[in-house]
Design a protein around this motif. Structure first.
Motif, PDB file in Angstrom:
ATOM      1  N   LEU A   1       0.425   3.137  -2.106  1.00 45.68           N
ATOM      2  CA  LEU A   1      -0.274   3.532  -1.121  1.00 45.68           C
ATOM      3  C   LEU A   1      -1.170   2.236  -0.725  1.00 45.68           C
ATOM      4  N   CYS A   2      -1.919   2.499   0.380  1.00 44.47           N
ATOM      5  CA  CYS A   2      -2.946   1.407   0.483  1.00 44.47           C
ATOM      6  C   CYS A   2      -3.985   1.119  -0.490  1.00 44.47           C
ATOM      7  N   ASN A   3      -4.289  -0.097  -1.077  1.00 46.66           N
ATOM      8  CA  ASN A   3      -4.991  -0.113  -2.107  1.00 46.66           C
ATOM      9  C   ASN A   3      -6.605   0.056  -1.955  1.00 46.66           C
ATOM     10  N   GLN A   4      -6.770   0.128  -0.467  1.00 46.32           N
ATOM     11  CA  GLN A   4      -8.145   0.141  -0.122  1.00 46.32           C
ATOM     12  C   GLN A   4      -8.965  -1.025  -0.923  1.00 46.32           C
ATOM     13  N   CYS A   5      -8.468  -2.309  -0.821  1.00 41.55           N
ATOM     14  CA  CYS A   5      -8.842  -3.330  -1.437  1.00 41.55           C
ATOM     15  C   CYS A   5     -10.202  -3.797  -1.187  1.00 41.55           C
ATOM     16  N   ASP A   6     -11.016  -4.009  -2.259  1.00 43.01           N
ATOM     17  CA  ASP A   6     -12.409  -4.367  -1.967  1.00 43.01           C
ATOM     18  C   ASP A   6     -12.541  -5.946  -1.198  1.00 43.01           C
ATOM     19  N   ASP A   7     -11.593  -6.554  -1.560  1.00 44.35           N
ATOM     20  CA  ASP A   7     -11.619  -7.956  -0.763  1.00 44.35           C
ATOM     21  C   ASP A   7     -10.340  -7.833   0.073  1.00 44.35           C
ATOM     22  N   ALA A   8     -10.238  -7.163   1.053  1.00 41.73           N
ATOM     23  CA  ALA A   8      -9.135  -6.701   1.805  1.00 41.73           C
ATOM     24  C   ALA A   8      -8.667  -8.071   2.671  1.00 41.73           C
ATOM     25  N   PRO A   9      -7.436  -8.411   2.670  1.00 38.95           N
ATOM     26  CA  PRO A   9      -7.101  -9.697   3.471  1.00 38.95           C
ATOM     27  C   PRO A   9      -6.853  -9.283   4.817  1.00 38.95           C
ATOM     28  N   CYS A  10      -6.288  -7.915   4.840  1.00 38.39           N
ATOM     29  CA  CYS A  10      -5.857  -7.392   6.133  1.00 38.39           C
ATOM     30  C   CYS A  10      -7.004  -7.464   7.205  1.00 38.39           C
ATOM     31  N   ALA A  11      -7.971  -7.004   6.564  1.00 42.43           N
ATOM     32  CA  ALA A  11      -9.546  -6.955   7.282  1.00 42.43           C
ATOM     33  C   ALA A  11     -10.028  -8.358   7.906  1.00 42.43           C
TER      34      ALA A  11
ATOM     35  N   ILE B 113     -13.500   2.490   2.064  1.00 44.01           N
ATOM     36  CA  ILE B 113     -12.288   2.573   2.447  1.00 44.01           C
ATOM     37  C   ILE B 113     -11.803   1.390   3.617  1.00 44.01           C
ATOM     38  N   THR B 114     -10.678   0.967   3.431  1.00 45.21           N
ATOM     39  CA  THR B 114     -10.405   0.010   4.631  1.00 45.21           C
ATOM     40  C   THR B 114      -9.722   0.838   5.919  1.00 45.21           C
ATOM     41  N   MET B 115     -10.742   0.886   6.817  1.00 46.45           N
ATOM     42  CA  MET B 115     -10.533   1.576   7.960  1.00 46.45           C
ATOM     43  C   MET B 115      -9.870   0.842   9.216  1.00 46.45           C
TER      44      MET B 115
ATOM     45  N   ASN C 202      -0.818 -10.381   6.153  1.00 46.84           N
ATOM     46  CA  ASN C 202      -1.915 -10.679   5.148  1.00 46.84           C
ATOM     47  C   ASN C 202      -1.719  -9.853   4.140  1.00 46.84           C
ATOM     48  N   CYS C 203      -1.234  -8.424   4.082  1.00 47.29           N
ATOM     49  CA  CYS C 203      -1.411  -7.622   3.150  1.00 47.29           C
ATOM     50  C   CYS C 203      -0.255  -7.866   2.253  1.00 47.29           C
ATOM     51  N   PRO C 204      -0.509  -8.011   0.782  1.00 49.90           N
ATOM     52  CA  PRO C 204       0.184  -8.546  -0.103  1.00 49.90           C
ATOM     53  C   PRO C 204       1.149  -7.250  -0.676  1.00 49.90           C
ATOM     54  N   TYR C 205       0.919  -6.195   0.013  1.00 49.01           N
ATOM     55  CA  TYR C 205       1.586  -4.990  -0.686  1.00 49.01           C
ATOM     56  C   TYR C 205       2.433  -4.077   0.326  1.00 49.01           C
ATOM     57  N   ASP C 206       2.545  -4.782   1.594  1.00 46.08           N
ATOM     58  CA  ASP C 206       3.481  -4.116   2.531  1.00 46.08           C
ATOM     59  C   ASP C 206       2.903  -2.751   2.730  1.00 46.08           C
ATOM     60  N   GLU C 207       1.683  -2.593   3.078  1.00 51.70           N
ATOM     61  CA  GLU C 207       1.189  -1.275   3.201  1.00 51.70           C
ATOM     62  C   GLU C 207       0.703  -0.946   4.775  1.00 51.70           C
ATOM     63  N   ILE C 208       1.063  -1.944   5.710  1.00 50.88           N
ATOM     64  CA  ILE C 208       0.664  -1.709   6.869  1.00 50.88           C
ATOM     65  C   ILE C 208       1.953  -1.447   7.805  1.00 50.88           C
ATOM     66  N   HIS C 209       1.873  -0.547   8.675  1.00 54.81           N
ATOM     67  CA  HIS C 209       3.102  -0.029   9.262  1.00 54.81           C
ATOM     68  C   HIS C 209       3.073  -0.203  10.789  1.00 54.81           C
TER      69      HIS C 209
ATOM     70  N   GLU D  48      -0.845   1.010  11.522  1.00 55.03           N
ATOM     71  CA  GLU D  48      -1.451   2.367  11.133  1.00 55.03           C
ATOM     72  C   GLU D  48      -1.294   2.144   9.417  1.00 55.03           C
ATOM     73  N   LYS D  49      -2.130   2.810   8.662  1.00 58.11           N
ATOM     74  CA  LYS D  49      -2.065   2.676   7.441  1.00 58.11           C
ATOM     75  C   LYS D  49      -2.876   3.873   6.632  1.00 58.11           C
ATOM     76  N   CYS D  50      -2.669   4.076   5.504  1.00 57.02           N
ATOM     77  CA  CYS D  50      -3.212   5.231   4.777  1.00 57.02           C
ATOM     78  C   CYS D  50      -4.804   4.880   4.653  1.00 57.02           C
TER      79      CYS D  50
HETATM   80  S1  SF4 Z   1      -3.642  -2.567   3.795  1.00 56.89           S
HETATM   81 FE1  SF4 Z   1      -2.990  -3.789   2.003  1.00 56.89          FE
HETATM   82  S2  SF4 Z   1      -4.683  -5.673   1.905  1.00 56.89           S
HETATM   83 FE2  SF4 Z   1      -5.378  -3.896   3.401  1.00 56.89          FE
HETATM   84  S3  SF4 Z   1      -6.668  -2.801   2.190  1.00 56.89           S
HETATM   85 FE3  SF4 Z   1      -4.529  -1.739   2.092  1.00 56.89          FE
HETATM   86  S4  SF4 Z   1      -3.363  -2.825   0.364  1.00 56.89           S
HETATM   87 FE4  SF4 Z   1      -5.201  -3.813   0.659  1.00 56.89          FE
END
Ligand code: SF4
Ligand code: SF4
Lengths: 415, 271
Positions: free
Chosen positions: B77-87, B102-104, B119-126, B189-191
């Motif tokens: 699922l989205c890892n809600q990264c503390d250092d979120a490259p997506c944001a 939470i990465t909102m 930018n998301c390394p996890y393919d968690e954005i749709h 969208e994302k989790c």
């Molecule tokens: S979308 Fe990807 S980069 Fe952004 S917080 Fe979630 S896992 Fe991390």
């Protein structure tokens, strides 16, 4: 000055032959095709594009990069040499160069807007909810400043008889620094995507700026050579020497530089210990994409023009035109190779995704939007040359030489 | 409800979502996870996800050749990264770090540029490539003159098209300002750890749905939280640690755990 005093658009149209109307019809057809692409995307959504969850950036982004860097390259590589660094031999190219920079920027902007999911809210959202940590935000800001500087530069050349030298220089300096920074931030958009090492990190900005100059030189050269064939006024200000010596050699050197950085990029990638990076380079060079990525992007688009410009016998006006057109074709293809290369290796082995390689093929709607970009470029340039005297030399307070008496010396120091 | 999920619920009740220093985290116990996919189904239901869209998904890895094979199932699922490259790379701040770490994502400022997907390394954005539930506009009946078309059902239900409540309206998602009861095309969208549920002191749907209690959820900054207890007990791991994104989703007790040497079928070192 604009043509308004002497020649009007209508009269220029009347005096033109059938070929001119055919050209206009061709542009009109481009707009029709492009209009279809834009409309269908707006109505249906980005589902009509070939992009996927794994390859979210496709030919629209690469076409945007192509156009934006053409604009950047013309300004950094040609017009600023005259307007900032005072190299007179490039003066005959300045006004046309500024216009070309403006319209390539516009064409790129139109293509990228058409590919956004929410194009209507794009500008307001950038202004009202900015994110200064995002390279994309900075790129938009810098390209906007650059666009403004280009308009000012054009107005100063076209409308103001003796513009104050300081003002002209200030505007020219802004029109040099802004695109360098904008091009660098465009590179940073890719380079900061750490998950996609193919883009080369910090190297992305350098790579894109070097290639920008080559493509910019190619575009202005191609357009100027064609204009020389069409118009005696252009032939009068642009000497054959300027084409074959200065621009031809410049193109050759710029192409060689691109060949070198492209080669280095691939050599580094292919031998990388990072498996995803090596796989991406292998896939782009030796997979299905290799045929066009290597064949057209490097062979036809770099090697052939390099040879054409290196051999004195082929460095004729015709040879220079052929080389610059080939560089442009190659560059268009290489932009796609660059953009796709970063996405070709799947990030995760999620069974609902493609793994290990993610594929992409442009859709009809995407190709139609690309056609729209080229039609816009051609349409704006055609309008520009009908409305303005693009052979006018930039003039300043102390130096109000008329272009009809000025014969530039092309590349006398070159040989 | 088992005592463990009751205690997670109780913890959540004492956690203020927008309290200072609250860092919501999830730990996934891979030895408890059976790969049943209930989390994914629950998530799709909760968020009205259309076919092909999954905020909660899985990575599958098979290694070796029969009969010496290993199969690993890792829920994602989205890892809600503390250092979120997506944001970091979102030009309009549509993606941003919000309450609870939470990465909102703000649907109203997203322009659909897709740079977050790059930018998301996890393919968690749709990306919502089209309106998520286009079938509700369909005039076609499955059996002509036999069944009603989706459009007819919608009309009969008195759902007004252009106001708030099309047929796929999900009032659950209306609780939070940052979520939308309806989803639309052209944005990503994302989790978001089911922030609409968290607002009501309910656990994320995937946590609640998991029959094996493999998902442990809570405040990482609360020293007494179950999340901290589990993280201290085992050797936690995150996905793609070298990306430096500081994920808030941790994994413990890797199923393969070195029991067998890969490809040999022999007991590995340390057993
Ligand atoms: S979308 Fe990807 S980069 Fe952004 S917080 Fe979630 S896992 Fe991390
Ligand atoms: S697609 Fe939306 S959320 Fe993603 S970077 Fe662009 S504006 Fe931000």
């Amino acid at each position: 000055m604009s043509h308004a005093e002497g020649e009007t658009v209508v009269s220029s149209l009347k005096s033109s032959g059938k070929r001119y109307y055919a050209w206009l019809a061709f542009i009109g057809l481009g707009f029709l095709i492009g209009g279809y692409g834009v409309l269908v995307t707006l109505i249906e959504g980005t589902s009509v594009l070939g992009i996927t969850g794994q390859v979210p950036w496709g030919i629209l982004i690469s076409t945007y990069v192509f156009f934006a860097l053409l604009s950047t390259g013309i300004c950094i590589g040609i017009t600023s040499l005259s307007s900032v660094f005072g190299m007179e031999r490039y003066e005959p190219l300045v006004k046309r160069g500024v216009l070309l920079s403006l319209i390539t920027l516009a064409a790129g902007g139109a293509v990228i807007m058409a590919g956004l999911g929410q194009p209507v809210r794009a500008i307001p959202a950038m202004v009202l909810s900015p994110n200064p940590s995002a390279p994309m935000w900075w790129m938009i800001v810098l390209y906007s400043v650059y666009g403004g500087a280009l308009v000012a530069e054009f107005v100063l050349i076209d409308r103001v008889d003796d513009p104050p030298r300081r003002l002209s220089r200030t505007v020219a300096v802004v029109a040099l620094i802004a695109p360098i920074l904008a091009g660098a931030t465009l590179g940073a958009i890719f380079g900061t995507a750490e998950a996609r090492p193919y883009y080369g990190g910090l190297f992305a900005s350098v790579f894109l700026l070097v290639t920008a100059v080559a493509s910019g030189v190619a575009l202005i050269t191609a357009v100027t050579v064609i204009e020389r064939k069409l118009s005696s006024a252009t032939e009068a200000v642009v000497s054959e020497e300027l084409i074959t010596r200065t621009l031809g050699k410049y193109l050759g050197v710029a192409t060689a530089a691109v060949f070198l950085v492209t080669g280095l990029r691939h050599a580094y990638g292919l031998t990388a210990t990072n498996e995803a990076l090596a796989t991406a380079h292998q896939q782009m060079l030796f997979g299905g994409t290799g045929l066009w990525a290597v064949g057209i992007g490097m062979g036809v688009g770099l090697l052939v023009p390099m040879v054409l410009m290196a051999v004195p016998r082929t460095r004729t006006v015709g040879g220079v035109l052929a080389a610059s057109v080939l560089v442009l074709v190659g560059m268009f293809v290489s932009r796609l190779e660059f953009v796709l290369g970063g996405q070709v290796v799947a990030l995760t082995n999620d069974p609902s995704n493609q793994f290990p390689i993610a594929s992409y093929a442009p859709s009809a709607a995407e190709l139609a939007i690309v056609v729209m970009g080229f039609a816009l470029f051609a349409g704006l340039y055609t309008a520009g040359r009908a409305l303005f005297d693009l052979d006018e030399l930039p003039h300043h307070e102390e130096d109000t030489m008329s272009h009809t008496t000025h014969v530039p010396d092309g590349g006398e120091t070159d040989e | 409800m088992s005592s463990e999920s009751e205690s997670l619920d109780a913890e959540l009740e004492t956690t203020t979502l927008d309290g200072e220093g609250v860092d919501l985290s999830m730990v996934i116990d891979l030895q408890r996870c059976t790969g049943c996919g209930a989390c994914n189904i629950g998530c799709a239901q909760e968020n009205n996800l259309q076919e092909g869209m999954a905020y909660s998904s899985r990575i599958i890895e098979t290694n070796g050749e029969f009969p010496n094979v290993s199969y690993e199932y890792t829920p994602t699922l989205c890892n809600q990264c503390d250092d979120a490259p997506c944001a970091e790379g979102c030009p309009t701040s549509a993606l941003h770090k919000g309450k609870g770490g939470i990465t909102m994502h703000d649907h109203e400022t997203c322009i659909g540029c897709k740079s977050c997907m790059i930018n998301c390394p996890y393919d968690e954005i749709h990306l919502n490539e089209e309106d998520p539930h286009p079938t509700w506009e369909s005039e076609e009946a499955t059996i002509e003159s036999g069944t009603a078309s989706a459009r007819a059902v919608k009309d009969r239900a008195g759902v007004d098209d252009d106001v708030d409540a099309p047929a796929y309206y999900n009032p659950n998602r209306e609780v939070s300002e940052t979520e939308h009861p309806t989803r639309y095309k052209g944005i990503v969208e994302k989790c978001n750890f089911c922030v609409h549920r968290l607002e009501r002191d309910e656990l994320p749907r995937c946590v609640e749905e998991c029959p094996c209690e493999a998902r442990i959820f809570g405040d990482r900054n609360d020293p007494d939280s179950t999340v901290n207890e589990v993280l201290a007990k085992y050797n936690p791991d995150v996905l793609k640690a070298d990306e430096g994104t500081e994920p808030s989703v941790n994994y413990v007790r890797d199923y393969n755990g070195g029991s067998y040497e890969r490809g040999t079928g022999e007991p590995g070192l340390g057993d």
